[in-house]
Scaffold this motif. Structure first.
Motif, mmCIF file in Angstrom:
data_model
loop_
_atom_site.group_PDB
_atom_site.id
_atom_site.type_symbol
_atom_site.label_atom_id
_atom_site.label_comp_id
_atom_site.label_asym_id
_atom_site.label_seq_id
_atom_site.Cartn_x
_atom_site.Cartn_y
_atom_site.Cartn_z
ATOM 1 N N SER A 109 0.871 -1.168 0.000
ATOM 2 C CA SER A 109 0.000 0.000 0.000
ATOM 3 C C SER A 109 0.906 1.215 0.000
ATOM 4 C CB SER A 109 -0.903 0.002 1.234
ATOM 5 O OG SER A 109 -1.745 1.146 1.232
ATOM 6 N N TYR A 110 0.919 1.934 -1.132
ATOM 7 C CA TYR A 110 1.777 3.105 -1.265
ATOM 8 C C TYR A 110 0.960 4.366 -1.008
ATOM 9 C CZ TYR A 110 4.674 6.820 -2.926
ATOM 10 O OH TYR A 110 5.369 7.994 -2.977
ATOM 11 N N GLN A 111 1.363 5.114 0.016
ATOM 12 C CA GLN A 111 0.661 6.342 0.388
ATOM 13 C C GLN A 111 1.382 7.548 -0.224
ATOM 14 O OE1 GLN A 111 -0.747 3.316 1.697
ATOM 15 N NE2 GLN A 111 1.001 3.618 3.075
ATOM 16 N N SER A 112 0.696 8.271 -1.065
ATOM 17 C CA SER A 112 1.271 9.387 -1.811
ATOM 18 C C SER A 112 1.522 10.603 -0.922
ATOM 19 C CB SER A 112 0.319 9.781 -2.940
ATOM 20 O OG SER A 112 0.685 11.004 -3.535
ATOM 21 N N PHE A 113 2.520 11.411 -1.321
ATOM 22 C CA PHE A 113 2.748 12.703 -0.652
ATOM 23 C C PHE A 113 2.183 13.841 -1.498
ATOM 24 C CE2 PHE A 113 6.834 11.389 -2.633
ATOM 25 C CZ PHE A 113 7.069 12.412 -3.534
ATOM 26 N N TYR A 114 0.956 13.640 -2.009
ATOM 27 C CA TYR A 114 0.390 14.676 -2.872
ATOM 28 C C TYR A 114 0.031 15.955 -2.132
ATOM 29 C CZ TYR A 114 -4.339 12.798 -1.578
ATOM 30 O OH TYR A 114 -5.490 12.375 -0.933
ATOM 31 N N PHE A 167 -6.089 17.910 4.309
ATOM 32 C CA PHE A 167 -4.645 17.909 4.491
ATOM 33 C C PHE A 167 -4.252 17.926 5.968
ATOM 34 C CE2 PHE A 167 -0.745 20.550 5.013
ATOM 35 C CZ PHE A 167 0.168 19.651 4.476
ATOM 36 N N ALA A 168 -3.332 17.040 6.341
ATOM 37 C CA ALA A 168 -2.734 16.941 7.674
ATOM 38 C C ALA A 168 -3.637 16.300 8.723
ATOM 39 C CB ALA A 168 -2.241 18.300 8.176
ATOM 40 N N ALA A 169 -4.818 15.818 8.336
ATOM 41 C CA ALA A 169 -5.720 15.159 9.288
ATOM 42 C C ALA A 169 -5.325 13.684 9.396
ATOM 43 C CB ALA A 169 -7.168 15.311 8.847
ATOM 44 N N GLY A 170 -4.270 13.409 10.159
ATOM 45 C CA GLY A 170 -3.671 12.094 10.234
ATOM 46 C C GLY A 170 -4.610 10.927 10.497
ATOM 47 N N SER A 204 6.944 11.645 3.703
ATOM 48 C CA SER A 204 6.363 12.962 3.941
ATOM 49 C C SER A 204 4.862 12.843 4.212
ATOM 50 C CB SER A 204 6.662 13.895 2.756
ATOM 51 O OG SER A 204 6.345 15.240 3.054
ATOM 52 N N GLY A 205 4.013 13.441 3.370
ATOM 53 C CA GLY A 205 2.575 13.280 3.568
ATOM 54 C C GLY A 205 2.155 11.832 3.524
ATOM 55 N N GLY A 206 2.872 11.030 2.721
ATOM 56 C CA GLY A 206 2.601 9.608 2.677
ATOM 57 C C GLY A 206 3.017 8.900 3.955
ATOM 58 N N ALA A 207 4.005 9.453 4.645
ATOM 59 C CA ALA A 207 4.420 8.888 5.929
ATOM 60 C C ALA A 207 3.354 9.123 6.996
ATOM 61 C CB ALA A 207 5.747 9.505 6.373
ATOM 62 N N ILE A 208 2.654 10.253 6.898
ATOM 63 C CA ILE A 208 1.555 10.513 7.837
ATOM 64 C C ILE A 208 0.545 9.373 7.748
ATOM 65 C CG2 ILE A 208 -0.324 12.060 8.480
ATOM 66 C CD1 ILE A 208 1.210 14.349 7.177
ATOM 67 N N LEU A 236 8.604 12.280 8.581
ATOM 68 C CA LEU A 236 7.300 12.102 9.225
ATOM 69 C C LEU A 236 6.852 13.316 10.040
ATOM 70 C CD1 LEU A 236 4.949 10.213 10.118
ATOM 71 C CD2 LEU A 236 6.447 9.428 11.969
ATOM 72 N N LEU A 237 5.575 13.670 9.890
ATOM 73 C CA LEU A 237 4.910 14.664 10.735
ATOM 74 C C LEU A 237 4.382 13.950 11.974
ATOM 75 C CD1 LEU A 237 3.598 17.549 11.095
ATOM 76 C CD2 LEU A 237 1.604 16.598 9.932
ATOM 77 N N VAL A 238 4.882 14.315 13.143
ATOM 78 C CA VAL A 238 4.483 13.653 14.383
ATOM 79 C C VAL A 238 3.559 14.545 15.204
ATOM 80 C CG1 VAL A 238 5.295 12.622 16.549
ATOM 81 C CG2 VAL A 238 6.611 12.298 14.437
ATOM 82 N N ASP A 239 4.048 15.705 15.593
ATOM 83 C CA ASP A 239 3.293 16.648 16.423
ATOM 84 C C ASP A 239 3.157 17.957 15.657
ATOM 85 O OD1 ASP A 239 2.303 18.438 18.276
ATOM 86 O OD2 ASP A 239 3.636 17.823 19.895
#
Length: 443
Positions: A109-114, A167-170, A204-208, A236-239
């Motif tokens: 499952s590849y999560q894009s950083f769009y 966007f950014a709603a993990g 990046s966004g895909g890492a979220i 990765l965006l953590v906090d």
């Protein structure tokens, strides 16, 4: 066939890279075809709330497009039932590409950083032939997909931000990713089933999306969790509360501040306009459909204080935003039970971020290295000893993706092969506190 497509991709990537590097473009509206594509709308008679997450709602097969050009590779797209950031039933979209000689037993499952506030920029739209500036990113990301296809893996590419581009709603990224896997496994058109093993991959966004999926899987989707071999992610965006302070006043990345404000507000139905200055409201209105491409380098020196009214110069003094930003803090989520590889750059000065605030420190220009170290250490301390961590001290966010990609591919290959997962537990340097943000009083 796939090798021919790989050559096509190699030439297309240069054009995509040039498009994503454009420094002064404005937001691109959704093309008419995307806006009127009925595939994305659930029109069934059964309420979504009565359907199980992962239920397939619609299916279509089409040519995989690169920069609007159809290739010989076929893709299956699914509309499926999922859950949004507030726990409400919603309809998501994912794309499945069959690997060369696939037997349906293994998939990535590849999560894009769009990273966009425009639904038209989603991977499924680009794969279906849509052309937007933000959509050039998922076109370029075909580079990450091809190595797995050539090895016989099926690849699943969800529109992680949902159909409103939150966007950014993990948490929503995570549930969408997990339900995408459920849908791909349930569809008779994909060649996969309930025994297909999956690896999670994203930068990046895909890492979220990747990390939230790994964290939520044991509780939200135990049926998926038992089939996960591991997750590999970088940048990765953590906090998010830390990230907003880290990029504040930088050169390249401050545009993510209004993007995050809009995305979180959209996901949680917040009205933040009463807290914004006149200038903040102008930026807020301008970026409603912006992609990360519209933000990079276009707001140098932007700060939260410039966006907010004077009495709300501290973001922690805005109650609805504070509540929402704490919900998207990975430090408060559960610990994944599967092996994980986390990589992080730490030379943010190369991308114009010079911040080194107490309790936050340095990062790759947009992501905070101390937060990622803290999360990795937290996982080690709470029962998951199969965590590998790598920090690139001489590379920034964009630069770290180059060595990360082949390392992540090799990492997942080893997990599928049944090799023992490496561990850096006990060797990861100390990080930041990931405790929830505390409120402050408006001035």
């Amino acid at each position: 066939m796939y090798r021919a497509v790989a050559r096509t991709i190699a030439t297309a990537l240069a054009a995509a890279a040039l498009a994503t590097a454009a420094p002064t473009v404005t937001a691109v509206a959704a093309p008419a075809a995307a806006a009127t594509d009925g595939f994305y709308a659930y029109d069934g008679s059964t309420p979504l709330s009565s359907l199980a997450p992962g239920t397939v709602l619609k299916t279509r097969t089409l040519a995989y497009h690169l920069l609007g050009i159809p290739t010989p590779v076929q893709a299956v797209q699914l509309l499926f039932r999922t859950t949004d950031a507030q726990g409400r039933p919603s309809a998501g979209v994912t794309t499945v590409v069959r690997g060369l000689g696939s037997d349906g037993s293994k998939a990535v499952s590849y999560q894009s950083f769009y990273d966009s506030l425009n639904p038209a920029d989603g991977p499924s739209r680009a794969i279906a032939g849509g052309l937007t500036l933000g959509g050039a990113i998922p076109n370029a990301e075909a580079l990450f997909v091809v190595p797995f296809l050539l090895q016989g893996y099926d690849v699943v590419i969800p529109d992680t931000e949902g159909q409103s581009a939150d966007f950014a709603a993990g948490p929503e990224y995570g549930t969408t990713t997990l339900d995408s896997i459920r849908a791909a496994s349930a569809s008779g058109a994909t060649g996969m089933d309930a025994n297909t093993r999956f690896g999670l991959l994203g930068y990046s966004g895909g890492a979220i999306a990747t990390n939230w999926a790994a964290a939520l899987a044991p509780g939200y989707a135990p049926d998926v969790n038992r089939r996960l071999v591991g997750f590999a992610e970088g940048g990765l965006l953590v906090d998010p509360a830390h990230n907003l302070k880290y990029v504040d006043g930088g050169v390249v990345w401050p545009g993510v501040i209004p993007m995050a404000i809009i995305g979180v507000a959209r996901a949680y139905d917040l009205d933040l306009t009463p807290y914004l200055s006149d200038y903040g409201q102008q930026v807020y209105a301008k970026m409603q459909n912006a992609s990360i491409v519209n933000a990079l380098g276009q707001y140098p020196g932007l700060t939260w204080k410039k966006l907010a009214r004077p009495e709300y110069g501290d973001p922690n003094s805005v109650p609805p935003f504070l509540a929402a930003v704490n919900k998207v803090n990975l430090g408060s989520a559960a610990t994944p039970t599967v092996p994980g590889y986390l990589a992080q750059g730490n030379a943010g000065v190369l991308e114009g971020t010079y911040s080194n605030l107490p309790g936050i420190g340095t990062g790759d220009g947009v992501m905070v290295a101390g937060d990622v170290r803290a999360l990795a250490r937290q996982y080690c301390a709470t029962g998951n000893g199969r965590i590998a961590y790598q920090q690139y001290d001489l590379l920034s966010h964009l630069g770290a993706a180059v060595p990360w990609a082949p390392t992540a591919v090799a990492y997942l290959n080893d997990r599928f092969a049944g090799k023992s997962a490496p561990s850096d537990c006990g060797r990861i340097p100390a990080g930041n506190s990931l405790a929830p943000e505390r409120p402050t009083l408006a001035r």
